[in-house]
Motif scaffolding. Structure first.
Motif, PDB file in Angstrom:
ATOM      1  N   SER A 127       0.829  -1.209   0.000  1.00 39.99           N
ATOM      2  CA  SER A 127       0.000   0.000   0.000  1.00 39.99           C
ATOM      3  C   SER A 127       0.861   1.255   0.000  1.00 39.99           C
ATOM      4  O   SER A 127       0.550   2.243  -0.689  1.00 39.99           O
ATOM      5  CB  SER A 127      -0.935  -0.003   1.211  1.00 39.99           C
ATOM      6  N   SER A 128       1.957   1.205   0.775  1.00 44.74           N
ATOM      7  CA  SER A 128       2.887   2.339   0.793  1.00 44.74           C
ATOM      8  C   SER A 128       3.540   2.527  -0.567  1.00 44.74           C
ATOM      9  O   SER A 128       3.724   3.656  -1.033  1.00 44.74           O
ATOM     10  CB  SER A 128       3.952   2.124   1.871  1.00 44.74           C
ATOM     11  N   GLN A 130       2.298   1.700  -3.486  1.00 43.11           N
ATOM     12  CA  GLN A 130       1.292   2.227  -4.414  1.00 43.11           C
ATOM     13  C   GLN A 130       1.114   3.733  -4.234  1.00 43.11           C
ATOM     14  O   GLN A 130       1.033   4.486  -5.219  1.00 43.11           O
ATOM     15  CB  GLN A 130      -0.040   1.496  -4.216  1.00 43.11           C
ATOM     16  N   SER A 131       1.070   4.177  -2.989  1.00 43.69           N
ATOM     17  CA  SER A 131       0.919   5.611  -2.709  1.00 43.69           C
ATOM     18  C   SER A 131       2.125   6.390  -3.215  1.00 43.69           C
ATOM     19  O   SER A 131       1.991   7.484  -3.779  1.00 43.69           O
ATOM     20  CB  SER A 131       0.737   5.842  -1.206  1.00 43.69           C
ATOM     21  N   TRP A 132       3.310   5.816  -3.015  1.00 43.34           N
ATOM     22  CA  TRP A 132       4.542   6.466  -3.477  1.00 43.34           C
ATOM     23  C   TRP A 132       4.544   6.594  -5.005  1.00 43.34           C
ATOM     24  O   TRP A 132       4.866   7.662  -5.539  1.00 43.34           O
ATOM     25  CB  TRP A 132       5.740   5.667  -2.993  1.00 43.34           C
ATOM     26  N   ALA A 134       2.034   6.677  -6.975  1.00 44.31           N
ATOM     27  CA  ALA A 134       1.003   7.631  -7.392  1.00 44.31           C
ATOM     28  C   ALA A 134       1.512   9.062  -7.261  1.00 44.31           C
ATOM     29  O   ALA A 134       1.261   9.908  -8.138  1.00 44.31           O
ATOM     30  CB  ALA A 134      -0.259   7.434  -6.560  1.00 44.31           C
ATOM     31  N   ARG A 135       2.227   9.357  -6.173  1.00 40.96           N
ATOM     32  CA  ARG A 135       2.788  10.698  -5.991  1.00 40.96           C
ATOM     33  C   ARG A 135       3.899  10.970  -6.995  1.00 40.96           C
ATOM     34  O   ARG A 135       4.049  12.090  -7.491  1.00 40.96           O
ATOM     35  CB  ARG A 135       3.318  10.874  -4.570  1.00 40.96           C
ATOM     36  N   ASP A 241       5.854  14.197   2.126  1.00 43.92           N
ATOM     37  CA  ASP A 241       5.293  13.110   1.330  1.00 43.92           C
ATOM     38  C   ASP A 241       6.130  12.784   0.103  1.00 43.92           C
ATOM     39  O   ASP A 241       5.882  11.777  -0.568  1.00 43.92           O
ATOM     40  CB  ASP A 241       3.872  13.456   0.885  1.00 43.92           C
ATOM     41  N   ARG A 244      11.196   9.359   1.260  1.00 43.03           N
ATOM     42  CA  ARG A 244      11.059   8.170   2.097  1.00 43.03           C
ATOM     43  C   ARG A 244      12.437   7.576   2.346  1.00 43.03           C
ATOM     44  O   ARG A 244      13.385   7.809   1.590  1.00 43.03           O
ATOM     45  CB  ARG A 244      10.137   7.139   1.448  1.00 43.03           C
TER      46      ARG A 244
END
Length: 292
Positions: A127-128, A130-132, A134-135, A241, A244
């Motif tokens: 999930s992390s 996927q979010s990364w 997307a950003r 955001d 990481r």
């Protein structure tokens, strides 16, 4: 059930578990523990649900036995409860350990001239990831170093790098998360700190994070010196955001044996020395009596 979870994690990744607890203990014993221990274990809030019971939490942390011994010790319920939360319920992160013989030529950044005791790779959840992605979109990403004090790494590993950690240590340069392309620069901001006394990695650690950041110039700014000139090799990311942590370089003043074989070998050597002294003494006494 808690025991099964903890023992499974210990069996699969002892060094990763050891590192997480070292970070946690350093944060708990820090003078700024109220801000360093984020997130905070819910079972150590007092009855009002607001005040934090740091005394009880420190007592458990400072009495935690070596993790490899935990399955064989009685009366460890509270210790196991804390580890269960830390490893399985507190947004668990997987740390993959790279051997000390890690080939520095295979590492994505230049670390020649330095000798970290351990290198950990952080495996981000799906999930992390996927979010990364997307950003990130169509932007490229790059890697750079970030040094920080040891008691900060519990929160860094859990909630990510935040600007609050940078503005308090670099107020003269303004807001943002400070990165460097040079390990020699970032390691200055990563002094040795007291971790956990029973850690197999070491009691005193210095940690530098290798961070991946999204190359979006709208989320960055240039760092300038007092003359207004741009400082080369420095990156300031203004949005948490967009960065990481991918690797952790762990430096230790003393690394302990994982198996304990070092202590056994020392005892055997001392026994041989002791026997040799006794045999030599007996021989000397016999020769002395004959001479007399």
């Amino acid at each position: 059930m808690d025991e099964e979870f903890v023992f499974k994690f210990l069996n699969q990744n002892l060094l990763g578990c050891d590192l997480v607890f070292s970070f946690f203990t350093s944060a708990v014993n820090s003078l700024r523990s109220d801000s360093s221990v984020r997130p905070f274990p819910p079972m150590y809030f007092k009855e009002d649900g607001i005040e934090k019971d740091f005394n009880s939490l420190r007592s458990i942390c400072n009495s935690m036995p070596p993790l490899r011994d935990l399955p064989f010790l009685p009366n460890m319920e509270k210790h196991i409860q804390l580890l269960t939360w830390l490893y399985t319920k507190c947004d668990p992160i997987s740390y993959t350990f790279f051997t000390q013989k890690f080939n520095e030529n295979e590492f994505p950044l230049n670390i020649s001239g330095f000798n970290p005791k351990c290198i950990f790779k952080i495996n981000h959840s799906s999930s992390s990831e996927q979010s990364w992605n997307a950003r990130k979109g169509t932007f490229n990403t790059s890697l750079a170093f970030h040094g920080s004090q040891l008691d900060r790494f519990y929160s860094i590993s859990r909630v990510g790098l935040q600007q609050i950690f940078s503005t308090k240590t670099n107020p003269l340069f303004g807001e943002g998360i400070y990165l460097s392309k040079h390990l020699s620069t970032s390691i200055i901001y990563a002094p040795y700190g007291a971790g956990w006394i029973n850690s197999i990695i070491g009691e005193n650690l210095s940690v530098v994070a290798v961070c991946e950041y999204i190359d979006d110039i709208s989320k960055q700014r240039k760092l300038k010196d007092s003359r207004g000139s741009t400082i080369k090799g420095m990156i300031v990311v203004t949005d948490s955001d967009y960065i990481r942590v991918n690797y952790l370089l762990v430096f230790s003043k003393k690394i302990k044996s994982i198996s304990g074989n070092g202590n056994i070998k020392l005892i055997i050597i001392l026994l041989f020395v002791f026997l040799a002294i006794i045999l030599y003494s007996n021989k000397f006494l016999r020769e002395f009596k004959m001479f007399k």
